[in-house]
Structures are given as C-alpha cells and as structure tokens.
Design a protein around this motif. Structure first.
Motif, PDB file in Angstrom:
ATOM      1  N   GLU A  95       0.800  -1.229   0.217  1.00 15.52           N
ATOM      2  CA  GLU A  95       0.004   0.089  -0.127  1.00 15.52           C
ATOM      3  C   GLU A  95       0.780   1.228  -0.074  1.00 15.52           C
ATOM      4  N   ALA A  96       1.953   1.215   0.854  1.00 14.38           N
ATOM      5  CA  ALA A  96       2.785   2.410   0.682  1.00 14.38           C
ATOM      6  C   ALA A  96       3.462   2.605  -0.739  1.00 14.38           C
ATOM      7  N   GLU A  97       3.897   1.317  -1.258  1.00 13.20           N
ATOM      8  CA  GLU A  97       4.460   1.633  -2.467  1.00 13.20           C
ATOM      9  C   GLU A  97       3.413   2.015  -3.408  1.00 13.20           C
ATOM     10  N   LEU A  98       2.197   1.677  -3.480  1.00 12.61           N
ATOM     11  CA  LEU A  98       1.169   2.069  -4.233  1.00 12.61           C
ATOM     12  C   LEU A  98       0.985   3.509  -4.335  1.00 12.61           C
ATOM     13  N   LYS A  99       0.932   4.079  -2.860  1.00  9.16           N
ATOM     14  CA  LYS A  99       0.679   5.546  -2.383  1.00  9.16           C
ATOM     15  C   LYS A  99       1.930   6.466  -3.287  1.00  9.16           C
ATOM     16  N   PHE A 100       3.070   5.701  -3.018  1.00 10.22           N
ATOM     17  CA  PHE A 100       4.324   6.460  -3.610  1.00 10.22           C
ATOM     18  C   PHE A 100       4.129   6.568  -5.379  1.00 10.22           C
ATOM     19  N   LEU A 101       3.850   5.494  -5.831  1.00 16.36           N
ATOM     20  CA  LEU A 101       3.602   5.452  -7.266  1.00 16.36           C
ATOM     21  C   LEU A 101       2.588   6.304  -7.704  1.00 16.36           C
ATOM     22  N   TYR A 144     -15.040  -2.160 -12.077  1.00 10.83           N
ATOM     23  CA  TYR A 144     -13.816  -1.403 -11.338  1.00 10.83           C
ATOM     24  C   TYR A 144     -12.420  -1.521 -11.819  1.00 10.83           C
ATOM     25  N   ILE A 145     -11.768  -0.578 -11.725  1.00  9.97           N
ATOM     26  CA  ILE A 145     -10.329  -0.914 -12.057  1.00  9.97           C
ATOM     27  C   ILE A 145      -9.638   0.312 -11.298  1.00  9.97           C
ATOM     28  N   ALA A 146      -8.141  -0.198 -11.259  1.00 11.37           N
ATOM     29  CA  ALA A 146      -7.294   0.645 -10.430  1.00 11.37           C
ATOM     30  C   ALA A 146      -7.194   2.024 -11.376  1.00 11.37           C
ATOM     31  N   PRO A 147      -7.278   3.193 -10.446  1.00 11.34           N
ATOM     32  CA  PRO A 147      -7.350   4.590 -11.174  1.00 11.34           C
ATOM     33  C   PRO A 147      -5.812   4.794 -11.946  1.00 11.34           C
ATOM     34  N   MET A 148      -6.046   5.485 -12.929  1.00 10.26           N
ATOM     35  CA  MET A 148      -4.965   5.981 -13.734  1.00 10.26           C
ATOM     36  C   MET A 148      -3.826   4.953 -14.139  1.00 10.26           C
ATOM     37  N   ILE A 149      -4.554   3.770 -14.265  1.00 14.33           N
ATOM     38  CA  ILE A 149      -3.707   2.748 -14.709  1.00 14.33           C
ATOM     39  C   ILE A 149      -3.305   2.809 -16.337  1.00 14.33           C
ATOM     40  N   ILE A 150      -4.317   3.233 -16.991  1.00 10.36           N
ATOM     41  CA  ILE A 150      -4.131   3.282 -18.405  1.00 10.36           C
ATOM     42  C   ILE A 150      -3.461   4.545 -19.227  1.00 10.36           C
ATOM     43  N   ILE A 151      -4.002   5.702 -18.385  1.00  9.65           N
ATOM     44  CA  ILE A 151      -3.341   6.866 -18.875  1.00  9.65           C
ATOM     45  C   ILE A 151      -2.081   7.168 -19.129  1.00  9.65           C
ATOM     46  N   PRO A 152      -0.900   6.639 -18.702  1.00  6.45           N
ATOM     47  CA  PRO A 152       0.417   6.500 -18.962  1.00  6.45           C
ATOM     48  C   PRO A 152       0.713   6.233 -20.320  1.00  6.45           C
ATOM     49  N   PHE A 153       0.044   5.046 -20.601  1.00  5.58           N
ATOM     50  CA  PHE A 153       0.056   4.599 -22.057  1.00  5.58           C
ATOM     51  C   PHE A 153      -0.444   5.650 -23.129  1.00  5.58           C
ATOM     52  N   ILE A 154      -1.458   6.279 -22.838  1.00  6.10           N
ATOM     53  CA  ILE A 154      -2.004   7.072 -23.588  1.00  6.10           C
ATOM     54  C   ILE A 154      -1.268   8.385 -23.782  1.00  6.10           C
ATOM     55  N   GLU A 155      -0.546   8.791 -22.498  1.00  7.16           N
ATOM     56  CA  GLU A 155       0.237   9.868 -22.532  1.00  7.16           C
ATOM     57  C   GLU A 155       1.909   9.631 -23.436  1.00  7.16           C
ATOM     58  N   ASN A 156       2.207   8.425 -23.383  1.00  2.92           N
ATOM     59  CA  ASN A 156       3.320   8.064 -24.012  1.00  2.92           C
ATOM     60  C   ASN A 156       2.941   8.224 -25.414  1.00  2.92           C
ATOM     61  N   SER A 157       1.923   7.599 -26.037  1.00  9.99           N
ATOM     62  CA  SER A 157       1.149   7.647 -27.448  1.00  9.99           C
ATOM     63  C   SER A 157       1.248   9.227 -27.995  1.00  9.99           C
ATOM     64  N   ARG A 194       5.063  -1.469 -12.827  1.00 12.97           N
ATOM     65  CA  ARG A 194       5.092  -1.655 -11.393  1.00 12.97           C
ATOM     66  C   ARG A 194       3.604  -1.881 -10.584  1.00 12.97           C
ATOM     67  N   ARG A 195       2.811  -0.704 -10.841  1.00  6.55           N
ATOM     68  CA  ARG A 195       1.289  -0.987 -10.154  1.00  6.55           C
ATOM     69  C   ARG A 195       0.770  -2.096 -10.986  1.00  6.55           C
ATOM     70  N   LEU A 196       0.772  -2.590 -11.998  1.00  8.86           N
ATOM     71  CA  LEU A 196      -0.012  -3.423 -12.446  1.00  8.86           C
ATOM     72  C   LEU A 196       0.599  -4.864 -11.768  1.00  8.86           C
ATOM     73  N   GLU A 197       1.751  -4.993 -11.595  1.00  4.83           N
ATOM     74  CA  GLU A 197       2.688  -6.084 -10.824  1.00  4.83           C
ATOM     75  C   GLU A 197       2.109  -6.169  -9.391  1.00  4.83           C
ATOM     76  N   LEU A 198       1.736  -5.100  -8.836  1.00  7.95           N
ATOM     77  CA  LEU A 198       1.438  -4.850  -7.329  1.00  7.95           C
ATOM     78  C   LEU A 198      -0.218  -5.097  -7.140  1.00  7.95           C
ATOM     79  N   GLN A 199      -0.999  -4.581  -8.124  1.00  7.15           N
ATOM     80  CA  GLN A 199      -2.582  -4.703  -7.804  1.00  7.15           C
ATOM     81  C   GLN A 199      -3.146  -5.782  -8.938  1.00  7.15           C
ATOM     82  N   TYR A 200      -2.488  -6.262  -9.657  1.00  2.00           N
ATOM     83  CA  TYR A 200      -3.045  -7.275 -10.487  1.00  2.00           C
ATOM     84  C   TYR A 200      -2.121  -8.671 -10.603  1.00  2.00           C
ATOM     85  N   GLN A 201      -1.382  -8.823  -9.918  1.00  2.00           N
ATOM     86  CA  GLN A 201      -0.334  -9.935 -10.127  1.00  2.00           C
ATOM     87  C   GLN A 201      -1.142 -11.291 -10.307  1.00  2.00           C
TER      88      GLN A 201
END
Length: 350
Positions: free
Chosen positions: A160-166, A254-267, A320-327
């Motif tokens: 949880e601490a690592e997710l908050k940091f991410l 439901y989904i983890a928030p802001m898990i997709i937008i980094p890919f769109i930003e990169n695009s 990293r968030r995917l690994e933690l939340q959707y292992q």
C-alpha cells in the motif's frame, strides 16, 4: 467460512479459556484413570490435588522455556532445562500422590510404593507431561498464526505504501505534461486556452478525489481518459488522426485509477511528435466476461522512440502498479517497431 485468527477475542477471554482448558484436562484424566479401576470420584480428587503441579510445569514451559530458549533457537538449553524440570515436577507429583493420595484413597499400595525411584519418575512424567506438551503445542500454533498474520499485514502495508508513492509520482508527472500543453497554446495565443484550463480543472478534480482511491468505476476512468484526450486533441489540432472505440458494459466494473493513462500519454508524446508526418493514434477499450482489453497503437517518426528516459516515471511506474495490484491477473504486451508502437493490455476484473 474462513476464520481469521486475529478476529478471535483471545486476550479478552484469556482467563476463561485457560480455566476451560484445565477443566477439560481434569475431566480427561479422571475418565482415563477412573476407567482403569472404576473409582472416578477418587481419581477426580487426586487429579484436582495434583493440578497445581501440572499448571506450574505447563506455564514454565509455555512462558519461560519456549520464548526464552526454543523461539531463540537455543535448542540445547531448552531440552536440558525441559528434561531437568520434568524430573523435578515428576518427583513432586509422585511425592504428593504418595503422601496425600495413595495412602488415603488406596491404602493397599505397598507394592507400588516399593518400586524404584526411576519408575516413579517415569510414572510422574506420564501423569504430567502429556498435558504440558498439548498446551505447548497450542501455544506454538497460536504464535505461528500470529506471526503469519503479522507478516501478511506488513507485506500489505508495504504494498500500500509503494502504491501510494507510485500514485504520488503519476500525478505531478501528468500535471507537468498537461501544463506543457497549456503553455504551448498560450504561446500561440490560442482561443482554446480557456477551454484547456476548464478541462485541466476537471482532471485535477478527478485526481484529487478519485485517483487516491484503491479502485474506481471504469465509467469514471473512461471519462477521465476522454478529458485528457480532448486536451491533447486541442493541442495538436487537425494534423492528428485519433480513433477511439469503446465496447461492452462498463457499469458496475472497477479498475485501479490512472492505470491506463500513462500509455496514452506516451502515445501522444511520441506518436504526435513533429517529426511524424501523419500522426495517428488508435485506441480501443473492451469489456467482455469480466475481462478488460485495452489496445493502443501509434505510428512515429523514424528518429522517434517510445522508450526514452523520460518514461521512467510513466510506463515503468504503471508496469510496477500492474504487478502490485493485478499480480497474475493481467497480461501486458508492448511491441515497438521502427515506425510504430503498440500496447495490448488484458486485466481480469475479478
């Protein structure tokens, strides 16, 4: 039904549990020895008389020998003291039985009393230590469960601490990119700048109140994505071809928030760069049988690459968030070619 050992109110009813344990032990000893000679009431009185000896031996092992020696892996000291205490308590037990029980309840026992001291010690150990071993085993199992739950809680707190940091990293990174877009429009003195400010305020509102949650509805996440996409389309105008397709029932998912937008930003960052002659981005989001499928494609200029050091906060963060939340419940495939970049992400929403 799964029982969580931490939910058992042991400490609150500790003395009651101990009293119940000793009551059951006396009852068992009485039944076992009483069945042998049929004198249950006499056996009950003998076992009640020797109960303090059993309790002393048991609590010595549970609260002194186990924590001070066995748990600290001082095995030689533990077994030496355990053996010595067994001799001492067995001697006391036999002395009490001989002096205050056998001569009174069983006067015709001279043959038994004349047997060797070693035999008496063995009889005392058999009389006392089954209950000592049983109680110690319960204590060890209880400690094992406690340590297991503590370890799980520490791991959970760490994640949880690592997710908050991410998440804390994502928000400034996202805001920085959006402000850059706004700055570019103001330099051009574009009439779209006020609209960008409005969209930006909506995005900030989402990040503050939804982005801090563990999970968000996919409906809200899609609205957030579309707001961001609108901002970027305002920036690049008609020279950018952007296609988006949504399919399936998002309601109640439901989904983890802001898990997709980094890919769109990169695009947008690399697919709509100035050295790309005909920038094109294609996005599709589909839900089927509780599985989310996200596909993203962008072309790019020959000299452009989607793998730059500036992605450290973005793509590496979301991986990293995917690994933690959707292992074990997601599949991510990234394919980079000389003139294109694609992302395929599948998440099991259950």
């Amino acid at each position: 039904m799964k029982i969580n050992p931490r939910e058992i109110p042991y400490k609150k009813y500790r003395y009651l549990y101990h009293a119940l344990f000793w009551f059951v032990s006396i009852a068992l000893y009485t039944i076992v020895y009483g069945t042998h000679d049929g004198r249950y009431f006499d056996q009950l009185k003998i076992n009640a008389l020797t109960l303090p000896i059993k309790m002393s031996a048991t609590y010595l092992v549970m609260y002194v020998l186990l924590p001070q020696f066995l748990y600290k892996r001082k095995y030689l000291s533990f077994f030496s003291l355990f053996g010595a205490s067994a001799v001492v308590f067995s001697t006391i037990d036999w002395f009490v039985i001989e002096r205050f029980a056998l001569s009174y309840y069983y006067p015709n026992t001279q043959a038994i009393l004349s047997i060797s001291f070693t035999y008496h010690i063995l009889i005392g150990i058999i009389h006392i230590y089954p209950i000592v071993i049983a109680a110690s085993a319960v204590k060890i199992v209880q400690l094992w469960f406690t340590n297991l739950e503590t370890t799980k809680q520490l791991e959970k707190d760490k994640i949880e601490a690592e997710l908050k940091f991410l998440k804390a990293q994502i928000n400034p990174h996202f805001l920085f990119n959006t402000l850059n877009n706004l700055y570019a429009l103001t330099l051009k003195k574009s009439d779209e700048a006020p609209r960008v400010v409005l969209k930006l305020s909506e995005l900030l509102d989402y990040m503050l109140y939804e982005g801090s949650s563990n999970m968000v509805s996919i409906d809200n996440e899609v609205k957030h994505l579309q707001s961001y996409i609108e901002l970027e389309k305002l920036r690049y105008g008609t020279r950018l071809t952007f296609e988006q397709h949504y399919e399936g029932n998002f309601n109640g998912k439901y989904i983890a928030p802001m898990i997709i937008i980094p890919f769109i930003e990169n695009s947008f960052k690399h697919g709509a760069s100035s050295n790309c002659p005909k920038p094109t981005i294609k996005l599709s989001l589909k839900i089927s049988n509780n599985q989310l499928e996200f596909n993203l494609f962008n072309n790019k200029g020959i000299r452009s690459t989607n793998k730059t050091s500036s992605e450290g906060i973005g793509l590496n963060n979301v991986k990293r968030r995917l690994e933690l939340q959707y292992q074990g419940a997601y599949d991510l495939k990234i394919d980079e070619q000389e003139d294109s970049y694609s992302v395929k992400l599948k998440i099991n929403l259950q």
